[in-house]
Write an enzyme that holds these catalytic residues in place. Structure first.
Site, PDB file in Angstrom:
ATOM      1  N   PHE A   1       0.848  -1.181   0.000  1.00 19.22           N
ATOM      2  CA  PHE A   1       0.000   0.000   0.000  1.00 19.22           C
ATOM      3  C   PHE A   1       0.892   1.243   0.000  1.00 19.22           C
ATOM      4  O   PHE A   1       2.115   1.136   0.027  1.00 19.22           O
ATOM      5  CB  PHE A   1      -0.909  -0.013   1.229  1.00 19.22           C
TER       6      PHE A   1
ATOM      7  N   SER B   1      -6.396  -7.933  -1.021  1.00 16.79           N
ATOM      8  CA  SER B   1      -6.009  -7.293   0.228  1.00 16.79           C
ATOM      9  C   SER B   1      -6.518  -5.858   0.247  1.00 16.79           C
ATOM     10  O   SER B   1      -6.361  -5.131  -0.731  1.00 16.79           O
ATOM     11  CB  SER B   1      -4.486  -7.279   0.365  1.00 16.79           C
TER      12      SER B   1
ATOM     13  N   CYS C   1      -3.780  -4.890   6.971  1.00 25.10           N
ATOM     14  CA  CYS C   1      -3.995  -5.609   5.714  1.00 25.10           C
ATOM     15  C   CYS C   1      -4.890  -6.813   5.999  1.00 25.10           C
ATOM     16  O   CYS C   1      -4.510  -7.717   6.736  1.00 25.10           O
ATOM     17  CB  CYS C   1      -2.663  -6.069   5.128  1.00 25.10           C
TER      18      CYS C   1
ATOM     19  N   THR D   1      -7.761  -9.747   4.235  1.00 27.28           N
ATOM     20  CA  THR D   1      -8.132 -10.453   3.012  1.00 27.28           C
ATOM     21  C   THR D   1      -9.643 -10.463   2.834  1.00 27.28           C
ATOM     22  O   THR D   1     -10.387 -10.818   3.758  1.00 27.28           O
ATOM     23  CB  THR D   1      -7.613 -11.903   3.070  1.00 27.28           C
TER      24      THR D   1
ATOM     25  N   ALA E   1      -7.752 -12.467  12.178  1.00 27.03           N
ATOM     26  CA  ALA E   1      -7.269 -13.655  12.889  1.00 27.03           C
ATOM     27  C   ALA E   1      -6.741 -13.273  14.281  1.00 27.03           C
ATOM     28  O   ALA E   1      -6.575 -12.095  14.593  1.00 27.03           O
ATOM     29  CB  ALA E   1      -6.174 -14.322  12.063  1.00 27.03           C
TER      30      ALA E   1
ATOM     31  N   HIS F   1       1.237  -4.492   7.704  1.00 32.32           N
ATOM     32  CA  HIS F   1       1.599  -5.381   8.804  1.00 32.32           C
ATOM     33  C   HIS F   1       1.818  -4.513  10.041  1.00 32.32           C
ATOM     34  O   HIS F   1       2.921  -4.036  10.291  1.00 32.32           O
ATOM     35  CB  HIS F   1       2.869  -6.172   8.474  1.00 32.32           C
TER      36      HIS F   1
ATOM     37  N   THR G   1       4.371  12.106   8.012  1.00 31.42           N
ATOM     38  CA  THR G   1       5.762  12.489   8.259  1.00 31.42           C
ATOM     39  C   THR G   1       5.924  12.815   9.733  1.00 31.42           C
ATOM     40  O   THR G   1       5.123  13.569  10.298  1.00 31.42           O
ATOM     41  CB  THR G   1       6.148  13.721   7.413  1.00 31.42           C
TER      42      THR G   1
END
Length: 196
Positions: free
Chosen positions: A2, A40, A47, A49, A63, A101, A146
């Site tokens: 991404f 995704s 992220c 699914t 999960a 992640h 930033t």
């Protein structure tokens, strides 16, 4: 992959626990006929699914690992999420490389509305602090930002009006929790330094 450029604000329509996962239905303005099963989508930086699509929503499953390290464990019906579809080869990379992640959760310790812009101060877990650098990139709730200043476990970011209006950041207040993903390059640089 991404970019941290949010392209929709989704709304959680349903939360259904299923054994050790949470299945979430998220309303969107995306053309869901273009969302493939298995695609995704970054949901507030996480992220996830796609496991089903509806005419104006998609379904994902979070999960146990995701629920233990992100704010997904707290998402409720009516909650708003920053959304971004996966990067396609040839797309503009407007933010920075984001994996979706999430490394953990940061706490919002201050919000200062400065007229046109808003300054947020965050505190991160000690294990993540070494990866935050002034003028570096960080992903917070799926938004590429930033870093302005760093002081120990705390750092600040300045958000422009466009970001406040087109993401969930306009609603964020002190005491809130946000998903944080540190810059991938910082993570790899630190890992390499361990072996020198």
């Amino acid at each position: 992959m991404f970019t941290g450029i949010v392209t929709d604000i989704g709304t959680v329509r349903e939360v259904a626990p299923r054994n050790d996962v949470r299945r979430l239905t998220i309303g969107t303005v995306y053309d869901t006929s273009t969302i493939a099963l298995g695609a995704s989508i970054a949901c507030s930086g996480v992220c996830l699914t796609v496991v089903a699509v509806q005419p104006d929503a998609f379904e994902v499953e979070a999960a146990p690992e995701t629920l233990s390290v992100t704010t997904a464990r707290d998402w409720q019906v009516g909650g708003r999420l920053n959304l971004e579809r996966a990067l396609k080869i040839g797309d503009e990379l407007g933010g920075h490389i984001v994996q979706g992640h999430v490394d953990g959760v940061a706490t919002v310790v201050a919000r200062e509305d400065l007229g046109e812009t808003t300054r947020f101060v965050f505190e991160v877990p000690a294990a993540l602090a070494p990866f935050i650098a002034a003028k570096g990139s960080v992903t917070l709730d799926g938004t590429s930002l930033t870093v302005n200043e760093v002081d120990g476990l705390r750092f600040s970011c300045l958000l422009i009006p466009h970001t406040l209006a087109h993401t969930t950041w306009g609603d964020v207040q002190p005491g809130g929790a946000v998903n944080i993903e540190v810059d991938m390059m910082a993570r790899y640089a630190a890992r390499l330094a361990e072996f020198r």
